[in-house]
Write an enzyme that holds these catalytic residues in place. Sequence first.
Site: not given
Ligand code: BGC
Length: 474
Positions: A172, A207
């Site tokens: 992200k 989360d």
């Molecule tokens: C992460 C996860 C997370 C999800 C939602 C992903 O990019 O790898 O750990 O739960 O985003 O936030």
Amino acid sequence: MTVTKTTNIHQIDGTEEQIKAINGLSQEFDVTTERLRTITDQFVKEMRRGLDHDGATVAMIPSYVSGRPTGDEVGRYLALDLGGTNLRVCEFDLKGKGDCSVKQQKFVISDELKTGDMRDLCDYIADSVDTFLTEHCSKPGPNEEMLQLGYTFSFPVLQTAINRGVLKQWTKGFSSTNAVGKDVALLLQESFKKRYLPVNVAAIVNDTVGTLMAYAYCYPETAMGVILGTGTNASYYEKTANIKKWSEQENPAGTDEMVVNMEWGAFDCERQVLPLTMYDNKVNRQSRNLHQQLFEKMISGMYLGEIVRHAMINLIDQYLLFNGESSPILNKQWGFETAYLTAIEKDKTENLDETKEILEETIGIPSTTLADRQMVKKMGEFVGRRAARLSACGMGGVMMQDDKIGQECIIAIDGSLFEFYPNFEGLLREALGELFGEEAANKVRFALARDGSGLGAAIIAMMAHKQQQQQQQQ
Ligand code: BGC
């Protein structure tokens, strides 16, 4: 000579070429029922691989959260939420009977912090906690017990205990240095220590796991926690006997079930079944995590606007959109936010006035015709629909693995895409109906668990703290 007219199934007031272009995009972004099945089957296979051995594409990480909340948990606990757009610091007062009150404050995470040194990020988080405690709560005195904190850290963390785990990789748009391979709870604890903050990181929580626990606090039968926001992922209760990669030492409590953080965003990085388009490939190529999280890049809020931006540029270059004119904003990576897509999808005015405002005023396109606006709206619709159908494959995979097909099943979901994208729930249900039949799909309840991960983290911190106290007494 007979002239064949292109069928205008999408009701665009445009030229024949524009209608053709939209029909083409509709096909490219379509996920047929057959493809839904193939993807769902592959999901189950990848889940099993992840449960079987370390290093699989879908990591299937045991979360060390095994019990289900009863709703009777009480006490004051802190929670941190890092991983989306903001950092949230909260204090929950759990009152029992599924009731609680919360104080919270949001802090912005700048791009510099996201890409700088991890120590700076942790120091910033610790300063934010300090500010929050000073402004909203009372800090414990020197002889009082430390505050217990649940740290929602929404990235792939390979946990070795409820409060220990190393970061596997960033996702992200985060890329802080000196973090991958390090224990993220220890790093934060270190920053607390430097500031003499009486806060103990009692648990690291994904989360999705927080969302699952928060909803289970009121509805213990909740089966799955899903995030459809900036990123995407899911967790669910798995039988420990199925977690083949786990030895007995790793499950000292000997529990029968355990919440597994799937990290489904990484699904099919080998590109075997995902219907990737050239626009997805562009998004991937320009991302900070090349060739990783391909499933997430087709689904989550961080990327949908960017996919449509690439599709628009492609049409502009063919003089099929905006009379061939782009704008500096649209030419830039991330220039077209997913929030615009949501607003455009909601625009029901005859002339698409809201869409016109976004495209001309916000994005700076010199002028747009009704056909242009209809085309952009269609592109948003295709990409949103595809996101919902692909997420349904993930949920369907979990339902298959968990023997939930045809049974009542609650899926707790948080995230802007699910909350704000028009009819996302309807699209999810439609796809599940194609997979398992309408009757089975109607037994699934998609429940919005807004900001659930904070509450979930507080509950998990409480559980972890209780366990620790019990162990100390033994
Ligand atoms: C992460 C996860 C997370 C999800 C939602 C992903 O990019 O790898 O750990 O739960 O985003 O936030």
